[in-house]
Design a protein around this motif. Structure first.
Motif, PDB file in Angstrom:
ATOM      1  N   MET A   1     109.905   8.639-169.594  1.00 18.31           N
ATOM      2  CA  MET A   1     110.070   7.209-169.635  1.00 18.31           C
ATOM      3  C   MET A   1     111.498   6.910-170.070  1.00 18.31           C
ATOM      4  SD  MET A   1     106.474   6.307-171.598  1.00 18.31           S
ATOM      5  CE  MET A   1     106.422   7.778-172.615  1.00 18.31           C
ATOM      6  N   ARG A   2     112.176   6.048-169.335  1.00 23.67           N
ATOM      7  CA  ARG A   2     113.548   5.651-169.663  1.00 23.67           C
ATOM      8  C   ARG A   2     113.529   4.229-170.221  1.00 23.67           C
ATOM      9  NH1 ARG A   2     116.818   9.111-168.120  1.00 23.67           N
ATOM     10  NH2 ARG A   2     118.546   9.030-166.754  1.00 23.67           N
ATOM     11  N   PHE A   3     114.383   4.002-171.224  1.00 24.05           N
ATOM     12  CA  PHE A   3     114.454   2.709-171.889  1.00 24.05           C
ATOM     13  C   PHE A   3     115.905   2.322-172.109  1.00 24.05           C
ATOM     14  CE2 PHE A   3     110.538   4.770-173.129  1.00 24.05           C
ATOM     15  CZ  PHE A   3     109.592   3.777-172.965  1.00 24.05           C
ATOM     16  N   SER A   4     116.194   1.020-172.041  1.00 26.21           N
ATOM     17  CA  SER A   4     117.539   0.565-172.381  1.00 26.21           C
ATOM     18  C   SER A   4     117.739   0.768-173.875  1.00 26.21           C
ATOM     19  CB  SER A   4     117.742  -0.902-171.989  1.00 26.21           C
ATOM     20  OG  SER A   4     116.830  -1.728-172.675  1.00 26.21           O
ATOM     21  N   SER A   5     118.953   1.021-174.260  1.00 23.90           N
ATOM     22  CA  SER A   5     119.258   1.353-175.654  1.00 23.90           C
ATOM     23  C   SER A   5     119.408   0.079-176.491  1.00 23.90           C
ATOM     24  CB  SER A   5     120.530   2.204-175.710  1.00 23.90           C
ATOM     25  OG  SER A   5     120.736   2.664-177.021  1.00 23.90           O
ATOM     26  N   THR A   6     118.271  -0.612-176.669  1.00 25.95           N
ATOM     27  CA  THR A   6     118.225  -1.841-177.464  1.00 25.95           C
ATOM     28  C   THR A   6     117.060  -1.770-178.437  1.00 25.95           C
ATOM     29  OG1 THR A   6     116.758  -2.993-175.926  1.00 25.95           O
ATOM     30  CG2 THR A   6     119.136  -3.197-175.523  1.00 25.95           C
ATOM     31  N   ALA A   7     117.147  -2.559-179.488  1.00 23.96           N
ATOM     32  CA  ALA A   7     116.078  -2.578-180.497  1.00 23.96           C
ATOM     33  C   ALA A   7     114.739  -2.996-179.888  1.00 23.96           C
ATOM     34  CB  ALA A   7     116.473  -3.502-181.642  1.00 23.96           C
ATOM     35  N   ALA A   8     114.765  -3.907-178.918  1.00 22.05           N
ATOM     36  CA  ALA A   8     113.520  -4.362-178.290  1.00 22.05           C
ATOM     37  C   ALA A   8     112.793  -3.225-177.571  1.00 22.05           C
ATOM     38  CB  ALA A   8     113.818  -5.495-177.316  1.00 22.05           C
ATOM     39  N   SER A   9     113.507  -2.218-177.153  1.00 20.49           N
ATOM     40  CA  SER A   9     112.893  -1.097-176.438  1.00 20.49           C
ATOM     41  C   SER A   9     111.994  -0.251-177.332  1.00 20.49           C
ATOM     42  CB  SER A   9     113.968  -0.216-175.807  1.00 20.49           C
ATOM     43  OG  SER A   9     114.603  -0.912-174.768  1.00 20.49           O
ATOM     44  N   VAL A  10     112.221  -0.272-178.631  1.00 22.78           N
ATOM     45  CA  VAL A  10     111.395   0.536-179.537  1.00 22.78           C
ATOM     46  C   VAL A  10     109.935   0.082-179.470  1.00 22.78           C
ATOM     47  CG1 VAL A  10     111.043   1.271-181.926  1.00 22.78           C
ATOM     48  CG2 VAL A  10     113.362   1.093-181.000  1.00 22.78           C
ATOM     49  N   ALA A  11     109.696  -1.221-179.400  1.00 25.15           N
ATOM     50  CA  ALA A  11     108.330  -1.729-179.255  1.00 25.15           C
ATOM     51  C   ALA A  11     107.725  -1.283-177.924  1.00 25.15           C
ATOM     52  CB  ALA A  11     108.314  -3.249-179.361  1.00 25.15           C
ATOM     53  N   LEU A  12     108.538  -1.250-176.879  1.00 24.60           N
ATOM     54  CA  LEU A  12     108.054  -0.765-175.582  1.00 24.60           C
ATOM     55  C   LEU A  12     107.689   0.716-175.644  1.00 24.60           C
ATOM     56  CD1 LEU A  12     110.631  -2.518-173.214  1.00 24.60           C
ATOM     57  CD2 LEU A  12     108.232  -3.137-173.570  1.00 24.60           C
ATOM     58  N   VAL A  13     108.478   1.495-176.374  1.00 21.53           N
ATOM     59  CA  VAL A  13     108.164   2.918-176.556  1.00 21.53           C
ATOM     60  C   VAL A  13     106.804   3.053-177.230  1.00 21.53           C
ATOM     61  CG1 VAL A  13     108.791   5.020-177.821  1.00 21.53           C
ATOM     62  CG2 VAL A  13     110.549   3.730-176.592  1.00 21.53           C
ATOM     63  N   ARG A  14     106.598   2.326-178.325  1.00 17.43           N
ATOM     64  CA  ARG A  14     105.309   2.403-179.032  1.00 17.43           C
ATOM     65  C   ARG A  14     104.152   2.066-178.096  1.00 17.43           C
ATOM     66  NH1 ARG A  14     108.380   0.000-183.306  1.00 17.43           N
ATOM     67  NH2 ARG A  14     107.622  -2.064-182.712  1.00 17.43           N
TER      68      ARG A  14
END
Length: 131
Positions: A1-14
């Motif tokens: 899974m790839r995510f943009s390097s932003t704080a909002a992405s941490v919730a998406l990771v969870r």
């Protein structure tokens, strides 16, 4: 899974890790531990591994007895665990990951960056998911 390097992405990771482990029939205690470790490693990738224009990546690998979490970013700087004082609000992520994981480590990633990983034992020996 790839995510943009932003704080909002941490919730998406969870959310994505929880969703994936639920599909793989993990028990709730194991899901909670893997989600927490994934969140800490993703937070570190955003806060300390951010390189503009480069996303970070989360990979989960499951076996009958463990889950391997790998978080890769474009920064070549290796993670360093600190001893946070009681007054500090940050600096407890890697010690927490180490407490929950059987093994933790990192390696260089080609062509650039690093991967930080944690091996989390399962409390229930369910069959590994089929790809």
């Amino acid at each position: 899974m790839r995510f943009s390097s932003t704080a909002a992405s941490v919730a998406l990771v969870r959310h994505q890790v929880e969703k994936t482990l639920s599909k793989w029939d993990y028990v709730l205690d194991d899901i909670d531990r893997v989600v927490l470790v994934s969140s800490e490693l993703a937070t570190n990738a955003v806060q300390h591994g951010h390189v503009p224009g480069h996303p970070f990546q989360v990979t989960l690998t499951s076996t009958h007895d463990a889950c391997l979490i790998e978080v890769s970013d474009a920064s070549p700087h290796t993670p360093v665990a600190r001893r946070a004082t009681t007054e500090e609000e940050h600096g407890r992520g890697l010690p927490l990951v180490s407490a929950l994981a059987a093994r933790v480590g990192h390696h260089t990633r080609k062509p650039t960056g690093k991967t930080v990983w944690a091996h989390i034992p399962r409390t229930s020996n369910a069959p590994a998911p089929t790809p």
